[in-house]
Design a protein around this motif. Structure first.
Motif, mmCIF file in Angstrom:
data_model
loop_
_atom_site.group_PDB
_atom_site.id
_atom_site.type_symbol
_atom_site.label_atom_id
_atom_site.label_comp_id
_atom_site.label_asym_id
_atom_site.label_seq_id
_atom_site.Cartn_x
_atom_site.Cartn_y
_atom_site.Cartn_z
ATOM 1 N N VAL A 102 1.042 -0.787 -0.157
ATOM 2 C CA VAL A 102 -0.147 -0.121 0.121
ATOM 3 C C VAL A 102 0.906 1.289 -0.125
ATOM 4 O O VAL A 102 2.141 0.989 0.583
ATOM 5 C CB VAL A 102 -0.863 0.328 0.732
ATOM 6 N N LYS A 104 1.873 3.386 2.295
ATOM 7 C CA LYS A 104 2.357 3.811 3.276
ATOM 8 C C LYS A 104 3.279 3.004 3.445
ATOM 9 O O LYS A 104 4.218 3.152 4.089
ATOM 10 C CB LYS A 104 1.537 4.043 4.418
ATOM 11 N N MET A 105 3.585 1.519 2.516
ATOM 12 C CA MET A 105 3.922 0.372 3.052
ATOM 13 C C MET A 105 5.477 1.368 1.728
ATOM 14 O O MET A 105 6.389 0.187 1.855
ATOM 15 C CB MET A 105 3.175 -0.622 3.101
ATOM 16 N N PRO A 107 7.696 3.301 0.694
ATOM 17 C CA PRO A 107 8.717 3.996 0.718
ATOM 18 C C PRO A 107 9.143 2.687 1.701
ATOM 19 O O PRO A 107 10.488 2.407 1.423
ATOM 20 C CB PRO A 107 8.538 5.353 1.418
ATOM 21 N N VAL A 108 8.637 2.166 2.538
ATOM 22 C CA VAL A 108 9.510 1.049 3.448
ATOM 23 C C VAL A 108 10.301 -0.061 2.692
ATOM 24 O O VAL A 108 10.975 -0.717 2.821
ATOM 25 C CB VAL A 108 9.063 0.459 4.679
ATOM 26 N N PRO B 130 -1.474 7.473 5.316
ATOM 27 C CA PRO B 130 -0.945 7.949 5.536
ATOM 28 C C PRO B 130 -0.327 9.575 6.227
ATOM 29 O O PRO B 130 -1.474 9.577 5.729
ATOM 30 C CB PRO B 130 0.056 7.439 4.143
ATOM 31 N N GLU C 9 8.746 9.605 -0.543
ATOM 32 C CA GLU C 9 8.301 9.826 1.340
ATOM 33 C C GLU C 9 9.322 9.489 2.090
ATOM 34 O O GLU C 9 9.053 8.152 2.176
ATOM 35 C CB GLU C 9 6.896 9.955 1.768
ATOM 36 N N TYR C 59 -0.128 0.602 7.609
ATOM 37 C CA TYR C 59 1.164 -0.433 6.312
ATOM 38 C C TYR C 59 -0.322 -1.170 5.375
ATOM 39 O O TYR C 59 1.003 -2.172 4.460
ATOM 40 C CB TYR C 59 2.194 -0.851 6.718
#
Lengths: 196, 152, 382
Positions: A102, A104-105, A107-108, B130, C9, C59
């Motif tokens: 997703v 948010k994940m 860049p990780v 986010p 980001e 996440y």
């Protein structure tokens, strides 16, 4: 290099032994007292790399359970060299993206991939990592395919794929490494051409 | 304890309220202003004992928002549904996170998905979305995302 | 496609609140072997003692609730398989119950018994995996492989009947999708015989182990009042003495006429939560034994229309998954797609108690607490 006499007796002089997948690459030339194996260093290095790929512990959702099943006793993946699943990307060779990525994940995932040392390979496991999967339409937060973030070598279909499908993908990756077709290998051979 | 005794006790406790019992559980529409005081009374009342908040969510009817609270109990098997209508432009309802501690996470989720403000909440910030998604309120019906959303 | 992009980001690493001087803020996750998914914890430490745990979720937020607003009533059920994938059948069961409540369809008795059998098999599989992963977190590596061996037996049973091992799309509004495979009763009886001995073996291996007990006893206490206030359900609340098993309090399907005990413990610490789940394995086995010889004949699916339309109104259904209480809340405006769906996930409320339980302990205690909470993060993020 020396090989044993039994192998030389089976074949006529000078002919290469039947090479199966995972067998040591090279041609055997018999000389009195043994034999000499002639090979290319690239092929030997590729053979060594493909037979000891250590995966990174990276599972986001349901495919992680099938990955854990593949690691367990019934469909053991350490038969193929994936012996230790490392928790830190610095010590891992292959990242098996098991699960949805997703926004948010992403860049990780990119940061983990950048932390891995060359040569590194990527397997996109399952429909979600291949293309967004069941979460393709009308979701505001799913990355539609992990290859928008990092380059992928092998894709596996399924939701979730069976452990045998994951093993098949790992063997395919091993064959891809042995034949010299992964991105790093192409980049090293032809550095001025853009890599796919 | 069944639905009728629950409704009777509600009428005794909150004379201005109008509970209705046509569905599976009793439904109590309330105005938002005194929600915090009434929530405390619902939890502490010796007969009702509604100490288990098991669902807190929000529904976007296009002209207004409605907060829905599902209250249960650890002592009896009845449940009560509380509905609070909110204005769409400035939705705000007092936080009940000091009465039922589970509301802390649930209210953060409603804040980020619908934009409802909860005065009195100890730590109102994004939980699941986010960074940079404050104010976007994706679960509202007028959320525009031409890349991802297909109007079927 | 990938073209050697830079990170746009960077991931969130600063604490949301700055700690006092001398305090250290570290990240656990999102990629970590013991977070059972992608959970990012920001831990504020004073030496090795935890002062505050701040979970950062999202996440694996796949916006399932928004997506379900464009799926039909037959399609949205299978997104819940992917939410809590270890109790996939039970989640689907909850959605099917909610739609049946709206349509006022009655499920035939054979389908009810099949559904309960599948639920209990799923519960055993989920607790087996929990047991293996929990022991691995605390440091024992052998139980992981033993647990997966049992899971493979259940997966084979599921695959024969439902067609898939993990996300079995088997429950439909009105019943189940296919009839049972003819080998199903024989295989389940063989599994019951095999597993009954195994639980004793696992008790001997792990439960009686001195190191294991020292790591779990007295760690992460949760009182009954706190468990109720934080909305905890399932084994987490039952280990604190709160009687909340929905199969007993609000029975659905055939649970009303089955003989099984609700497992309660008084300690409220990690060891009590562990014991509750291990005892629930035995209770699930006894439910399977009661039902496997008495599957009634008949239809496996009630007749419903091809395109389902729920009447205008709101419907809520609650079931007891392996993790706790799962709720499906459908608001319908009379169309073919739901107007608003809310999934009340058990892990969301269980996780909110983590900060309360972990304060004052050490990092090793935090890992033990997370193991006993049995969190599945896609369930929390939806």
């Amino acid at each position: 290099m020396l090989t044993d006499d039994a192998a030389i007796e089976k074949q006529p002089a000078g002919s290469p032994p039947a090479a199966g997948p995972g067998s040591f690459p090279g041609q055997v030339h018999p000389v009195p007292g043994g034999g000499i194996l002639v090979s290319k260093l690239d092929e030997v290095i590729n053979w060594a790399r493909s037979n000891s790929l250590w995966p990174l512990v990276f599972g986001t959702s349901c495919c992680a359970i099938e990955m854990m099943s593949t690691a367990s006793a019934k469909y053991d993946w350490s038969r193929f060299g994936f012996e230790v699943a490392r928790a830190t990307p610095r010590q891992a060779d292959v990242i098996i993206i098991a699960g949805t990525i997703v926004n948010k994940m992403a860049p990780v995932l990119k940061r983990l991939y950048d932390q891995m040392a060359e040569p590194k390979y990527v397997i996109a496991m399952g429909a979600c990592a291949t293309s967004g999967g069941p979460f393709f339409y009308n979701t505001y937060s799913v990355v539609k395919g992990a290859d928008h973030v990092i380059p992928v070598d092998v894709y596996i279909a399924g939701c979730p794929p069976r452990p045998e499908a994951l093993l098949h993908a790992m063997i395919t990756l091993q064959e891809k490494i042995r034949s010299g077709l992964t991105r790093e290998q192409i980049r090293m051979e032809k550095p001025d051409q853009p890599t796919p | 304890m069944n639905k009728d005794t629950l409704i009777t006790r509600l009428r005794e406790l909150l004379p201005a309220a109008t509970p209705e019992g046509s569905g599976e559980w009793a439904v109590l529409p309330l105005p938002g202003g005194e929600w915090h005081a009434w929530a405390g009374r619902l939890r502490d009342d010796a007969v009702l004992q509604l100490d288990y908040l098991f669902c807190l969510t929000c529904v976007d009817w296009k002209t207004r928002l409605t907060m829905v609270y599902h209250l249960g109990s650890s002592r009896h098997n009845e449940a009560l549904v509380i509905k609070i209508d909110l204005d769409r432009e400035q939705p705000s309802v007092p936080s009940v996170s000091d009465i039922w501690r589970t509301a802390e996470f649930h209210e953060r989720e409603v804040y980020e998905l619908f934009g409802v403000d909860f005065p009195g909440h100890p730590d109102l910030r994004l939980l699941i979305l986010p960074e940079g998604w404050e104010g976007k309120n994706p679960l509202r019906k007028d959320f525009e995302d031409p890349v991802n959303m297909i109007k079927l | 496609m990938y073209r050697e992009t830079q990170i746009v980001e960077p991931p969130l690493t600063e604490a949301s609140r700055p700690g006092a001087s001398g305090e250290l803020v570290i990240n656990v996750g999102p990629q970590h072997p013991s977070t059972h998914g992608v959970l990012h914890l920001l831990i504020t430490l004073d030496g090795e003692t935890i002062r505050r745990v701040d979970p950062h979720l999202g996440y694996i937020h796949r916006s399932i609730e928004k997506m379900c607003e464009s799926l039909s009533y037959r399609q949205f059920i299978y997104t819940t398989s992917r939410m809590d994938y270890l109790s996939a059948h039970i989640n689907n069961h909850a959605c099917a119950l909610c739609v049946e409540k709206g349509l006022q369809v009655e499920v035939p008795p054979r389908a009810q018994v099949i559904r309960v059998l599948m639920d209990e098999l799923t519960r055993i599989a989920s607790h087996c995996l929990w047991w293996g992963a929990m022991a691995m977190d605390v440091g024992a590596l052998t139980p992981f492989f033993l647990a997966f061996r049992e899971r493979e037996m259940i997966n084979d049973i599921m695959e024969e009947t439902c067609g898939a091992r993990l996300t079995m799309n088997y429950m439909v509004p009105g019943g189940v999708m296919f009839d049972l495979h003819p080998e199903f009763p024989r295989r389940v009886r063989a599994f019951i015989r095999h597993f009954r001995d195994r639980i004793d073996e696992y008790d001997e291996l792990v439960t009686g182990n001195v190191i294991f007990q020292n790591r779990l006893k007295g760690v992460g206490r949760l009182s009954a009042a706190d468990a109720i206030s934080y909305g905890c359900s399932g084994p987490v609340a039952r280990a604190s003495g709160v009687s909340c098993d929905l199969r007993k309090r609000a029975p659905y399907e055939v649970y009303g006429r089955l003989q099984f005990d609700e497992v309660l413990e008084e300690g409220g610490d990690c060891f009590a939560r562990y014991l509750v789940r291990v005892r629930e394995l035995r209770q699930s086995l006894s439910i399977l034994e009661q039902l496997i010889d008495q599957i009634p004949e008949g239809d496996f699916q009630a007749k419903t229309k091809a395109v389902l339309k729920l009447p205008k109104g709101e419907f809520y259904s609650r079931v007891e998954t392996a993790r706790g209480e799962f709720g499906v809340y459908i608001v319908s405006e009379g169309g073919t797609t739901p107007y608003r769906i809310k999934f009340r996930s058990p892990g969301f409320s269980n996780l909110s108690a983590l900060d309360h339980m972990a304060r004052g302990g050490k990092i090793g205690d935090l890992i033990a607490i997370m193991g006993t909470l049995d969190l599945v993060i896609p369930d929390i993020d939806r």
